[in-house]
Design a protein around this motif. Sequence first.
Motif, PDB file in Angstrom:
ATOM      1  N   UNK A  61      -3.045   2.627  -2.916  1.00 46.13           N
ATOM      2  CA  UNK A  61      -4.567   2.728  -2.548  1.00 46.13           C
ATOM      3  C   UNK A  61      -4.743   2.617  -1.379  1.00 46.13           C
ATOM      4  N   UNK A  62      -5.251   3.284  -0.356  1.00 44.33           N
ATOM      5  CA  UNK A  62      -5.900   2.972   0.848  1.00 44.33           C
ATOM      6  C   UNK A  62      -4.802   2.239   1.573  1.00 44.33           C
ATOM      7  N   UNK A  75      -3.638  -7.883  -7.834  1.00 42.84           N
ATOM      8  CA  UNK A  75      -2.900  -8.310  -6.818  1.00 42.84           C
ATOM      9  C   UNK A  75      -2.614  -7.537  -5.527  1.00 42.84           C
ATOM     10  N   UNK A  76      -2.736  -7.846  -4.313  1.00 46.82           N
ATOM     11  CA  UNK A  76      -2.195  -7.003  -3.241  1.00 46.82           C
ATOM     12  C   UNK A  76      -0.695  -7.427  -2.935  1.00 46.82           C
ATOM     13  N   UNK A  77       0.239  -6.581  -3.268  1.00 47.54           N
ATOM     14  CA  UNK A  77       1.626  -6.690  -3.168  1.00 47.54           C
ATOM     15  C   UNK A  77       2.144  -6.320  -1.737  1.00 47.54           C
ATOM     16  N   UNK A 104      -7.954  -9.380  -2.973  1.00 49.37           N
ATOM     17  CA  UNK A 104      -7.869  -8.604  -3.347  1.00 49.37           C
ATOM     18  C   UNK A 104      -8.919  -7.511  -3.921  1.00 49.37           C
ATOM     19  N   UNK A 105     -10.086  -8.053  -4.401  1.00 44.66           N
ATOM     20  CA  UNK A 105     -11.090  -7.492  -4.722  1.00 44.66           C
ATOM     21  C   UNK A 105     -11.873  -6.859  -3.555  1.00 44.66           C
ATOM     22  N   UNK A 106     -11.584  -6.906  -2.580  1.00 39.94           N
ATOM     23  CA  UNK A 106     -12.316  -6.489  -1.356  1.00 39.94           C
ATOM     24  C   UNK A 106     -11.440  -5.145  -1.080  1.00 39.94           C
ATOM     25  N   UNK A 152     -12.910  -0.277   0.113  1.00 37.98           N
ATOM     26  CA  UNK A 152     -12.441   0.731   0.871  1.00 37.98           C
ATOM     27  C   UNK A 152     -12.773   2.199   0.222  1.00 37.98           C
ATOM     28  N   UNK A 153     -13.519   2.256  -0.916  1.00 37.10           N
ATOM     29  CA  UNK A 153     -13.766   3.514  -1.439  1.00 37.10           C
ATOM     30  C   UNK A 153     -14.876   3.990  -0.660  1.00 37.10           C
ATOM     31  N   UNK A 154     -14.778   5.380  -0.432  1.00 38.06           N
ATOM     32  CA  UNK A 154     -15.505   6.012   0.521  1.00 38.06           C
ATOM     33  C   UNK A 154     -16.844   6.423  -0.066  1.00 38.06           C
TER      34      UNK A 154
END
Length: 282
Positions: free
Chosen positions: A37-38, A65-67, A76-78, A82-84
Motif C-alpha cells: 500500500x502506498x 509492521x512496515x517491512x 506503522x500507524x502513520x 496516506x489514505x486519500x
Amino acid sequence: MPLTELVHYFNKRRRLARPGAGGEGFEIVDGRVRLRFAGRVLGTLFQPVVGQGEAGVIGHEAHLQVVAGDAGGVPAQAVFLEARDDDELVHLDRSVRTLHALNFLLEREQRGGFLSLNVHPQLIRSVSDHHGHVFEGVLARCGLTPDRIVLELADDGFGDPARLAVAIAEYRERGYRIAIDNFGRHSADLERLERLAPDVVKLDRCLIGHFGHLSLAKRVMTELAAEARRLGLQLAIQCIENPLQLQVAREAGADWLQGHLLGRPAVGCLPVVRPRRPRRAA
C-alpha cells in the motif's frame, strides 16, 4: 481454503472495490502474508496477552509492521495518513485487519486463543450502520468466527459517545468482543464507560506508573479494577515493562496483562495455554 486461494480472492475483491489501486494488494513472501500500500510493504507482528495468575498466554494483539519502503522510519500507524479520502481509509483499515487474520491462520500455536485487532476511529465515523458485517465475511473466508476476535476501539472521552455506543452494540450483537483502548489517556469518565458497555477496558500506559510512582499507580488501578468489576467489565493493563509494574498490575486484580516484560511484538505467536478439563469422578 488454501492460503494462495485466499490471497487471490481478497486481491480480486480489492480490485473490484478500488479499481485504481494499481499494484496494491496482498502477497505471500517467505511463508507470510504482506500487504502493499502506498509504496510500502506491510506485515503483522503479534504481541501476547497474558491472563490473570498462572493462566499464561490467552491471546495476541496484532500490530502493523512496515517491512519495506519506509526509509524515513515513519511509524506503522502513520500509513493511514496516506489514505486519500475516508473511503480509502476504511478500505485500508479492513485490509490491515484482513492481513492480520491471514497471518493469524498461519500460527499453529494460536488455536484456542483470541486475536485482538485495532479499528481505526475514522471507520466508526464513516460507517453509519451494520458494523462488523463486512469483516465477518472476511473472517468466514479465513475459517474464523467473531467470538475469536477482540476489536479495540479508541475513545477520546469528550465527543458525543452515541455513534460509538451504537457501533459497539452492533459489533457485540455479531459476537465480537470489544475493548476500549487507552482508557485514562484523555478521560476516565466511568459513566461514559458504562454507556459504551464494552467487554474489556484497557488502561493507558500513563496509569501504570514508573519507579517512584508505583504506589499511586497501584491505588488508581485498584480503584479502576473495582469499578470495572462493578460494570461487569474485564480490566487489561498494558505497557508492563518491569517486574514492579507487573506486581502492581497483578495486585490490582487485572484480568489481562500485556507489555514488553511479558512478550514483545514478534512475527510468530507464543503457545496459548488451554484451560484444563475438569476430571470426571471415578
